[in-house]
Design a protein around this motif. Sequence first.
Motif, PDB file in Angstrom:
ATOM      1  N   ASP A 241      -8.946 -21.632  83.716  1.00 22.07           N
ATOM      2  CA  ASP A 241      -8.820 -22.953  84.338  1.00 22.07           C
ATOM      3  C   ASP A 241     -10.080 -23.746  84.026  1.00 22.07           C
ATOM      4  O   ASP A 241     -11.156 -23.457  84.544  1.00 22.07           O
ATOM      5  N   ALA A 242      -9.949 -24.773  83.166  1.00 29.65           N
ATOM      6  CA  ALA A 242     -11.115 -25.543  82.738  1.00 29.65           C
ATOM      7  C   ALA A 242     -11.712 -26.382  83.854  1.00 29.65           C
ATOM      8  O   ALA A 242     -12.851 -26.839  83.743  1.00 29.65           O
ATOM      9  N   SER A 243     -10.952 -26.593  84.934  1.00 30.71           N
ATOM     10  CA  SER A 243     -11.456 -27.372  86.064  1.00 30.71           C
ATOM     11  C   SER A 243     -12.110 -26.508  87.134  1.00 30.71           C
ATOM     12  O   SER A 243     -12.717 -27.031  88.067  1.00 30.71           O
ATOM     13  N   ALA A 244     -11.980 -25.197  87.007  1.00 36.00           N
ATOM     14  CA  ALA A 244     -12.549 -24.291  87.999  1.00 36.00           C
ATOM     15  C   ALA A 244     -14.028 -24.041  87.692  1.00 36.00           C
ATOM     16  O   ALA A 244     -14.420 -23.973  86.528  1.00 36.00           O
TER      17      ALA A 244
ATOM     18  N   ALA B 241     -13.568 -44.804  74.560  1.00 37.59           N
ATOM     19  CA  ALA B 241     -13.324 -43.455  75.079  1.00 37.59           C
ATOM     20  C   ALA B 241     -14.012 -43.348  76.438  1.00 37.59           C
ATOM     21  O   ALA B 241     -15.239 -43.367  76.518  1.00 37.59           O
ATOM     22  N   VAL B 242     -13.224 -43.250  77.501  1.00 41.74           N
ATOM     23  CA  VAL B 242     -13.791 -43.352  78.846  1.00 41.74           C
ATOM     24  C   VAL B 242     -13.948 -42.007  79.549  1.00 41.74           C
ATOM     25  O   VAL B 242     -14.767 -41.885  80.470  1.00 41.74           O
ATOM     26  N   ASP B 243     -13.181 -40.989  79.124  1.00 37.99           N
ATOM     27  CA  ASP B 243     -13.265 -39.725  79.868  1.00 37.99           C
ATOM     28  C   ASP B 243     -12.513 -38.644  79.115  1.00 37.99           C
ATOM     29  O   ASP B 243     -11.763 -38.911  78.169  1.00 37.99           O
ATOM     30  N   LEU B 244     -12.714 -37.412  79.553  1.00 37.60           N
ATOM     31  CA  LEU B 244     -11.873 -36.294  79.147  1.00 37.60           C
ATOM     32  C   LEU B 244     -10.976 -35.942  80.316  1.00 37.60           C
ATOM     33  O   LEU B 244     -11.439 -35.809  81.456  1.00 37.60           O
ATOM     34  N   ALA B 245      -9.692 -35.804  80.051  1.00 36.66           N
ATOM     35  CA  ALA B 245      -8.767 -35.380  81.091  1.00 36.66           C
ATOM     36  C   ALA B 245      -8.984 -33.908  81.402  1.00 36.66           C
ATOM     37  O   ALA B 245      -9.614 -33.176  80.632  1.00 36.66           O
ATOM     38  N   ASP B 246      -8.458 -33.469  82.519  1.00 38.04           N
ATOM     39  CA  ASP B 246      -8.638 -32.068  82.904  1.00 38.04           C
ATOM     40  C   ASP B 246      -7.976 -31.100  81.932  1.00 38.04           C
ATOM     41  O   ASP B 246      -8.290 -29.910  81.933  1.00 38.04           O
ATOM     42  N   ASP B 247      -7.051 -31.611  81.104  1.00 39.06           N
ATOM     43  CA  ASP B 247      -6.427 -30.748  80.093  1.00 39.06           C
ATOM     44  C   ASP B 247      -7.117 -30.867  78.737  1.00 39.06           C
ATOM     45  O   ASP B 247      -6.644 -30.320  77.752  1.00 39.06           O
TER      46      ASP B 247
ATOM     47  N   ARG C 240      -9.446 -46.410  76.778  1.00 38.68           N
ATOM     48  CA  ARG C 240      -9.038 -47.671  77.413  1.00 38.68           C
ATOM     49  C   ARG C 240      -8.956 -48.750  76.342  1.00 38.68           C
ATOM     50  O   ARG C 240      -9.941 -49.037  75.654  1.00 38.68           O
ATOM     51  N   ASP C 241      -7.762 -49.343  76.182  1.00 36.06           N
ATOM     52  CA  ASP C 241      -7.585 -50.362  75.147  1.00 36.06           C
ATOM     53  C   ASP C 241      -8.080 -51.715  75.650  1.00 36.06           C
ATOM     54  O   ASP C 241      -8.462 -51.849  76.826  1.00 36.06           O
ATOM     55  N   PRO C 242      -8.125 -52.747  74.801  1.00 32.67           N
ATOM     56  CA  PRO C 242      -8.659 -54.052  75.207  1.00 32.67           C
ATOM     57  C   PRO C 242      -7.914 -54.699  76.379  1.00 32.67           C
ATOM     58  O   PRO C 242      -8.459 -55.578  77.051  1.00 32.67           O
ATOM     59  N   ARG C 243      -6.704 -54.267  76.656  1.00 27.90           N
ATOM     60  CA  ARG C 243      -5.940 -54.816  77.786  1.00 27.90           C
ATOM     61  C   ARG C 243      -6.175 -54.023  79.068  1.00 27.90           C
ATOM     62  O   ARG C 243      -5.564 -54.305  80.095  1.00 27.90           O
ATOM     63  N   GLY C 244      -7.060 -53.040  78.999  1.00 27.84           N
ATOM     64  CA  GLY C 244      -7.400 -52.276  80.194  1.00 27.84           C
ATOM     65  C   GLY C 244      -6.514 -51.086  80.452  1.00 27.84           C
ATOM     66  O   GLY C 244      -6.700 -50.384  81.451  1.00 27.84           O
ATOM     67  N   ARG C 245      -5.586 -50.815  79.582  1.00 26.40           N
ATOM     68  CA  ARG C 245      -4.696 -49.664  79.767  1.00 26.40           C
ATOM     69  C   ARG C 245      -5.379 -48.395  79.261  1.00 26.40           C
ATOM     70  O   ARG C 245      -6.001 -48.405  78.191  1.00 26.40           O
ATOM     71  N   VAL C 246      -5.248 -47.310  80.013  1.00 28.15           N
ATOM     72  CA  VAL C 246      -5.869 -46.043  79.637  1.00 28.15           C
ATOM     73  C   VAL C 246      -4.773 -45.038  79.273  1.00 28.15           C
ATOM     74  O   VAL C 246      -3.827 -44.836  80.031  1.00 28.15           O
ATOM     75  N   LYS C 247      -4.915 -44.446  78.100  1.00 25.14           N
ATOM     76  CA  LYS C 247      -3.969 -43.433  77.651  1.00 25.14           C
ATOM     77  C   LYS C 247      -4.753 -42.264  77.088  1.00 25.14           C
ATOM     78  O   LYS C 247      -5.821 -42.439  76.514  1.00 25.14           O
TER      79      LYS C 247
END
Length: 281
Positions: A208-211, A248-254, A260-267
């Motif tokens: 578990d990478a979050s543990a 590049a704003v973060d790493l997800a837990d997986d 985050r694109d110029p319109r503020g959407r994060v994928k």
Amino acid sequence: MQSTSKQLTPLNIPGYARAGFFSQTESTNTDALKLLASPDATAREKLGELSVLATDDQRAGRGRLDRQWTTPAGSALCATFIVRPHASTQPLRSEALRWLTMILALAARQTLVEQGVDAGIKWPNDLVVGGRKIAGILAQLSIEPTGEMSAVVGIGINTAMNPSQLPFETATSMAIEGAKSPDNLELLQALAASFADIYRRFAEAGGDASAPLTSGVSLVELLRLHTITLGQEVAVHLPGDDIVQGVAVDLADDGEIMVRDPRGRVKSYAVGDVVHLRPAS
């Protein structure tokens, strides 16, 4: 683990069932995959949970997207870690194997820092110093003849290259960065110790990478701390020639990279989805 065409010197590395250093080979990843595919069950069992093969003279290495990776003899350390979680009394789930690239990246970063090289992780599989690549990682899964899932995770570290030997302008080496310049066997010993330590602490956390690890910090938190891609303007090149630009704003837990694109959407994007990730021009 020895062929008639090349010499393999056995090594004693604590925590590893088998370890060896080739005088010359085409690819340590290919050598490792051949061992895992062997019909000789006894030979596979001798690999234990962790083994490592290495060389400083690799003639036909490959990186991500099957890019060729070759270096002058003695100028780089190439090492492949063989991971067979099913050989443990508490085996990792197969889905946890996707973290092996990042575990080796953390181990390599720690090893380089100990040698005086201030390296950071460029998501998903490179180590860089001042924007210049000093190491690359390639992980591959393998199904053994008995059906168990194993993996090989290989790394190439530019060690003694001088500027004229660099494969491209945006590369560097330990020698260029003023490292302490240990011999490649010493560097392998340090890298292998760090990889085994992080891997086993991750396994003790159940994959578990979050543990929290035994240090109290989780694997994903360590990655967030040392991944220099975070906060950068990036271009994510996807299959089909689609390009996503953003920050590049973060790493997800997986382990996926979140942009985050110029319109503020994060994928978020998985390693398998990303063809190339680089600072956007």
